[in-house]
Motif scaffolding. Structure first.
Motif, PDB file in Angstrom:
ATOM      1  N   ILE A   3       0.847  -1.189   0.000  1.00 57.74           N
ATOM      2  CA  ILE A   3       0.000   0.000   0.000  1.00 57.74           C
ATOM      3  C   ILE A   3       0.885   1.243   0.000  1.00 57.74           C
ATOM      4  N   TYR A   4       0.768   2.026  -1.065  1.00 59.75           N
ATOM      5  CA  TYR A   4       1.516   3.281  -1.147  1.00 59.75           C
ATOM      6  C   TYR A   4       0.747   4.386  -0.432  1.00 59.75           C
ATOM      7  N   ARG A   5       1.460   5.159   0.358  1.00 58.71           N
ATOM      8  CA  ARG A   5       0.853   6.263   1.089  1.00 58.71           C
ATOM      9  C   ARG A   5       0.887   7.522   0.220  1.00 58.71           C
ATOM     10  N   ILE A   6      -0.271   8.075  -0.038  1.00 59.77           N
ATOM     11  CA  ILE A   6      -0.360   9.252  -0.909  1.00 59.77           C
ATOM     12  C   ILE A   6       0.370  10.444  -0.292  1.00 59.77           C
ATOM     13  N   ASN A   7       0.164  10.666   0.985  1.00 59.85           N
ATOM     14  CA  ASN A   7       0.667  11.891   1.611  1.00 59.85           C
ATOM     15  C   ASN A   7       2.176  11.931   1.790  1.00 59.85           C
ATOM     16  N   THR A   8       2.812  10.780   1.892  1.00 58.38           N
ATOM     17  CA  THR A   8       4.251  10.769   2.188  1.00 58.38           C
ATOM     18  C   THR A   8       5.106  10.278   1.017  1.00 58.38           C
ATOM     19  N   SER A   9       4.493  10.072  -0.141  1.00 68.62           N
ATOM     20  CA  SER A   9       5.261   9.607  -1.295  1.00 68.62           C
ATOM     21  C   SER A   9       6.194  10.705  -1.802  1.00 68.62           C
ATOM     22  N   ASP A  10       7.332  10.278  -2.337  1.00 68.57           N
ATOM     23  CA  ASP A  10       8.323  11.200  -2.882  1.00 68.57           C
ATOM     24  C   ASP A  10       7.964  11.480  -4.343  1.00 68.57           C
ATOM     25  N   PHE A  11       7.183  12.546  -4.552  1.00 64.52           N
ATOM     26  CA  PHE A  11       6.659  12.813  -5.885  1.00 64.52           C
ATOM     27  C   PHE A  11       7.757  13.237  -6.863  1.00 64.52           C
ATOM     28  N   LYS A  12       8.768  13.931  -6.375  1.00 62.31           N
ATOM     29  CA  LYS A  12       9.865  14.330  -7.258  1.00 62.31           C
ATOM     30  C   LYS A  12      10.602  13.104  -7.789  1.00 62.31           C
ATOM     31  N   LYS A  13      10.800  12.116  -6.907  1.00 62.17           N
ATOM     32  CA  LYS A  13      11.454  10.889  -7.343  1.00 62.17           C
ATOM     33  C   LYS A  13      10.582  10.152  -8.357  1.00 62.17           C
ATOM     34  N   MET A  14       9.284  10.103  -8.088  1.00 57.20           N
ATOM     35  CA  MET A  14       8.371   9.431  -9.003  1.00 57.20           C
ATOM     36  C   MET A  14       8.389  10.096 -10.376  1.00 57.20           C
ATOM     37  N   GLN A  15       8.380  11.421 -10.382  1.00 55.19           N
ATOM     38  CA  GLN A  15       8.441  12.159 -11.646  1.00 55.19           C
ATOM     39  C   GLN A  15       9.733  11.836 -12.396  1.00 55.19           C
ATOM     40  N   TYR A  16      10.835  11.765 -11.672  1.00 56.57           N
ATOM     41  CA  TYR A  16      12.144  11.509 -12.268  1.00 56.57           C
ATOM     42  C   TYR A  16      12.165  10.175 -13.004  1.00 56.57           C
ATOM     43  N   TYR A  17      11.544   9.149 -12.401  1.00 52.71           N
ATOM     44  CA  TYR A  17      11.570   7.817 -12.988  1.00 52.71           C
ATOM     45  C   TYR A  17      10.480   7.594 -14.037  1.00 52.71           C
ATOM     46  N   ILE A  18       9.357   8.289 -13.899  1.00 56.92           N
ATOM     47  CA  ILE A  18       8.224   7.991 -14.775  1.00 56.92           C
ATOM     48  C   ILE A  18       8.232   8.839 -16.040  1.00 56.92           C
ATOM     49  N   GLN A  19       8.796  10.045 -15.949  1.00 60.13           N
ATOM     50  CA  GLN A  19       8.900  10.878 -17.148  1.00 60.13           C
ATOM     51  C   GLN A  19       9.903  10.231 -18.113  1.00 60.13           C
ATOM     52  N   GLY A  20       9.547  10.179 -19.356  1.00 57.92           N
ATOM     53  CA  GLY A  20      10.411   9.549 -20.343  1.00 57.92           C
ATOM     54  C   GLY A  20      10.066   8.092 -20.591  1.00 57.92           C
ATOM     55  N   ASP A  21       9.141   7.547 -19.796  1.00 53.72           N
ATOM     56  CA  ASP A  21       8.682   6.175 -20.018  1.00 53.72           C
ATOM     57  C   ASP A  21       7.474   6.228 -20.946  1.00 53.72           C
ATOM     58  N   PRO A  22       7.610   5.724 -22.182  1.00 56.09           N
ATOM     59  CA  PRO A  22       6.517   5.841 -23.157  1.00 56.09           C
ATOM     60  C   PRO A  22       5.256   5.088 -22.765  1.00 56.09           C
TER      61      PRO A  22
END
Length: 255
Positions: free
Chosen positions: A81-100
């Motif tokens: 279960i991922y916690r919405i409030n404490t997730s590292d959104f900058k890290k998520m953006q870093y890994y997900i951007q560029g993934d087609p």
């Protein structure tokens, strides 16, 4: 208040009350991860037959908790279960951007987390199809991922490699390198965060876990992540007495 939602919440809370969680820390974590939307998601999964009981914590991370679930037929599950409030959104953006594979508004936090969880599900599925030893993904919905439980028949989870040295370190090292090679050439993925913390030693079988950040090989940062994975694995296995150079391992992986 919607009476259907209220009844669903009551039913799920009754299910969750069967958890054997006794410490104050676990109770506080429980109140943190079981927000209204997560309760609804878990209820839908339970109502669809994917889950019957939640039965305590397997691991607690910065962004997600992995709980032990029990299916109605009695077999164990891993419920992440991922916690919405404490997730590292900058890290998520870093890994997900560029993934087609993913087109998501990275400014929308909840959407980003949902895409992140779906990304882990798809990465695990892709890895499994390539013959890599990973937990079998069962279903991903919103911020919840249900997977195969890796552990014994009594519900004891397999330890991470950092906590359980392999009996034959050389053999374990070669197994991990082979998995990295398969991941790269057959699944067309790079793990991106591979280390002794994200490998389980399940009775001397090396199981790769935590693949939410894994990227496709044509992702702009894939080679950088591969280089880092190689360094991490070499460093971890050096503690077990295995000696290997970065270039040697890289050549084995890239062929």
């Amino acid at each position: 208040m919607d009476p259907k939602v209220s009844r669903a919440d009551r039913d799920l809370r009754k299910m969750l009350s069967e958890k054997r969680i006794k410490s104050v820390e676990d109770r506080s974590v429980g109140s943190e991860i079981f927000d209204q939307q997560t309760l609804k998601t878990l209820y839908k999964m339970a109502n669809s037959g994917y889950l019957n009981i939640l039965n305590g914590a397997i691991s607690t991370g910065k962004e997600a908790n992995v709980l032990k679930g029990i299916h109605e037929d009695g077999h164990f599950l891993a419920v992440k279960i991922y916690r919405i409030n404490t997730s590292d959104f900058k890290k998520m953006q870093y890994y997900i951007q560029g993934d087609p594979r993913f087109k998501v508004r990275t400014t929308h936090k909840r959407q980003l987390v949902y895409a992140w969880v779906n990304k882990e599900y798809r990465n695990l599925k892709r890895s499994l199809e390539a013959g890599i030893v990973v937990p079998k993904p069962i279903i991903s919905q919103n911020n919840v991922l249900i997977m195969e439980f890796i552990g014994d028949d009594d519900g004891n989870p397999a330890p991470i490699l950092r906590n359980k040295a392999p009996e034959n370190p050389e053999k374990a090292f070669e197994s991990v390198v082979t998995s990295m090679k398969k991941l790269y050439h057959e699944a067309k993925l790079v793990h991106g965060d591979l280390s002794g913390f994200n490998i389980l030693n399940n009775n001397e079988e090396m199981v790769i876990i935590d693949m939410s950040q894994s990227v496709v090989v044509d992702h702009p940062i894939s080679r950088e992540l591969l280089e880092r994975d190689i360094d991490n694995i070499i460093l971890d296995f050096k503690k077990f007495g295995v000696s290997a150079s970065h270039e040697e391992v890289k050549q084995k992986i890239l062929g």
